[in-house]
Design an enzyme around this catalytic site. Structure first.
Site, PDB file in Angstrom:
ATOM      1  N   SER A  43       0.813  -1.213   0.000  1.00 32.75           N
ATOM      2  CA  SER A  43       0.000   0.000   0.000  1.00 32.75           C
ATOM      3  C   SER A  43       0.849   1.267   0.000  1.00 32.75           C
ATOM      4  O   SER A  43       0.530   2.242  -0.679  1.00 32.75           O
ATOM      5  CB  SER A  43      -0.929   0.011   1.221  1.00 32.75           C
ATOM      6  OG  SER A  43      -1.859  -1.041   1.159  1.00 32.75           O
ATOM      7  N   GLU A  64       4.052  -0.840  14.573  1.00 31.96           N
ATOM      8  CA  GLU A  64       4.593   0.452  14.142  1.00 31.96           C
ATOM      9  C   GLU A  64       5.621   1.028  15.106  1.00 31.96           C
ATOM     10  O   GLU A  64       6.613   1.628  14.694  1.00 31.96           O
ATOM     11  CB  GLU A  64       3.458   1.456  13.932  1.00 31.96           C
ATOM     12  CG  GLU A  64       2.612   1.205  12.699  1.00 31.96           C
ATOM     13  CD  GLU A  64       1.539   0.141  12.924  1.00 31.96           C
ATOM     14  OE1 GLU A  64       1.346  -0.264  14.087  1.00 31.96           O
ATOM     15  OE2 GLU A  64       0.892  -0.271  11.944  1.00 31.96           O
ATOM     16  N   HIS A 115      -1.690   7.416   2.524  1.00 25.74           N
ATOM     17  CA  HIS A 115      -3.127   7.328   2.832  1.00 25.74           C
ATOM     18  C   HIS A 115      -3.541   8.426   3.815  1.00 25.74           C
ATOM     19  O   HIS A 115      -4.352   8.222   4.706  1.00 25.74           O
ATOM     20  CB  HIS A 115      -3.485   5.950   3.396  1.00 25.74           C
ATOM     21  CG  HIS A 115      -3.293   4.838   2.410  1.00 25.74           C
ATOM     22  ND1 HIS A 115      -2.053   4.467   1.936  1.00 25.74           N
ATOM     23  CD2 HIS A 115      -4.189   4.032   1.791  1.00 25.74           C
ATOM     24  CE1 HIS A 115      -2.179   3.477   1.076  1.00 25.74           C
ATOM     25  NE2 HIS A 115      -3.471   3.190   0.955  1.00 25.74           N
ATOM     26  N   GLN A 127      -8.453   5.087   9.883  1.00 25.97           N
ATOM     27  CA  GLN A 127      -7.252   5.039   9.060  1.00 25.97           C
ATOM     28  C   GLN A 127      -6.951   6.361   8.353  1.00 25.97           C
ATOM     29  O   GLN A 127      -6.035   6.440   7.540  1.00 25.97           O
ATOM     30  CB  GLN A 127      -7.385   3.915   8.028  1.00 25.97           C
ATOM     31  CG  GLN A 127      -7.527   2.553   8.684  1.00 25.97           C
ATOM     32  CD  GLN A 127      -7.538   1.399   7.705  1.00 25.97           C
ATOM     33  OE1 GLN A 127      -6.774   1.377   6.757  1.00 25.97           O
ATOM     34  NE2 GLN A 127      -8.398   0.433   7.937  1.00 25.97           N
ATOM     35  N   ARG A 173      -3.591   8.620  -1.288  1.00 28.99           N
ATOM     36  CA  ARG A 173      -4.008   7.399  -1.972  1.00 28.99           C
ATOM     37  C   ARG A 173      -4.544   7.639  -3.391  1.00 28.99           C
ATOM     38  O   ARG A 173      -4.234   6.867  -4.300  1.00 28.99           O
ATOM     39  CB  ARG A 173      -5.077   6.698  -1.141  1.00 28.99           C
ATOM     40  CG  ARG A 173      -5.575   5.400  -1.742  1.00 28.99           C
ATOM     41  CD  ARG A 173      -6.707   4.830  -0.903  1.00 28.99           C
ATOM     42  NE  ARG A 173      -6.973   3.435  -1.179  1.00 28.99           N
ATOM     43  CZ  ARG A 173      -7.877   2.715  -0.536  1.00 28.99           C
ATOM     44  NH1 ARG A 173      -8.599   3.266   0.436  1.00 28.99           N
ATOM     45  NH2 ARG A 173      -8.070   1.454  -0.838  1.00 28.99           N
TER      46      ARG A 173
END
Length: 317
Positions: A43, A64, A115, A127, A173
């Site tokens: 992604s 993360e 994103h 998100q 994105r």
């Protein structure tokens, strides 16, 4: 409708795709580059680099905080780690590790948040990185960039690798309008004037640059001459460009795909209030979380449009 279509701009790559291509191209020139991924390389597009240089791509899994700590360690051994994840996962989940393992010791780590903003659409608010610029700007010594299109993203990727110190690069994105042409100038901390104007200045970054160009096109039909500035570097911000715009146009509108507080609008306001106070207005997400929906519908609902910029201009003129 894509932002930029009113002005006839061609729709090009997503900035995350341009980043992936650019990083791969830099791999041979900079053998010290490594990627550190949190299992979303498909992604973030770090997988493009990792497939080309498999011995230099590290996937630490969905962790993360550990990912950031690993990047800090790699930087301490002379590598240039590019650590990437969704903007919300990177800046929100791993903020303390960024603060202590990267920013505080001034490690040469390149952080890439993809994103970002509400334009990720159906993935929903959990998100959507809408506070990431504010968080990154709050960290001493960290350069913060938000690029508008593929060409500027490729230039920013090269610039951040050459820069000695921590950098946060914010990417999106969706496919976005082409603002720049190959060979156009890009420099960290130096804004680019996309369109000249005398009556008002629209300062934007990310996909809102195309929205600003569309707004300027619509305003021209009403006899209002709008300058458009791409403030791709939020920190260090281009003080000279802002002061010049305030003096010459007498009013400023700031447009960004971010919360109202702590982002580009706050940074521009600080400069204007200290040097050349002029009327200002803001186009942003506001003080709320968005929701799940198609990207264009979300941009329309939360006012991240050319029409919203036009309305903001009319408030200050």
């Amino acid at each position: 409708m894509y932002l930029g279509e009113i002005s006839g701009l061609k729709i090009g790559q997503a900035t995350r795709d341009a980043f992936g291509d650019a990083l791969k191209d830099l791999g041979d020139k900079h053998p010290e580059i490594v990627t550190v991924d949190g299992d979303v390389g498909n992604s973030t597009r770090t997988e493009v680099f990792a497939k080309a240089f498999p011995e230099r791509g590290f996937n630490v899994g969905i962790a993360e905080s550990n990912m950031v700590s690993v990047a800090g360690g790699l930087a301490s051994t002379g590598h240039i780690p590019v650590v990437a994840s969704f903007a919300a996962f990177l800046l929100c989940n791993a903020y303390d590790q960024i603060r202590m393992s990267i920013a505080f010791p001034g490690m040469n780590v390149k952080m890439v948040g993809t994103h970002a903003g509400i334009s990720i659409g159906e993935d929903g608010p959990s998100q959507m990185g809408i506070e990431d610029v504010s968080l990154a700007c709050s960290l001493p010594g960290v350069v913060v960039m938000v690029t508008a299109d593929a060409v500027s993203t490729k230039a920013a990727t090269a610039a951040m690798v050459e820069h000695n110190g921590p950098v946060y690069l914010r990417l999106g994105r969706p496919n976005v309008a082409e603002i720049y042409s190959e060979g156009d100038t890009f420099e960290i901390g130096k804004a680019n004037t996309i369109r000249e104007g005398d009556d008002v200045t629209i300062i934007a970054n990310g996909l809102m640059v195309a929205g600003a160009v569309d707004a300027a096109t619509k305003l021209a039909e009403e006899g209002i001459s709008a300058r458009v500035i791409d403030m791709h570097t939020v920190k260090p911000i281009d003080v000279d460009a802002i002061q010049k715009a305030a003096r010459e146009t007498g009013a400023i509108v700031v447009a960004e795909e971010h919360l109202a507080h702590g982002g580009l609008g706050s940074a521009v306001s600080m400069v204007v209030s200290q040097s050349t106070p002029v009327p200002m207005a803001y186009v942003n997400v506001g003080d709320c979380f968005a929701e799940s929906g198609d990207p264009q519908g979300l941009l329309d609902k939360y006012g991240l449009t050319a029409d919203a910029i036009v309305e903001a201009v009319k408030k200050v003129k």
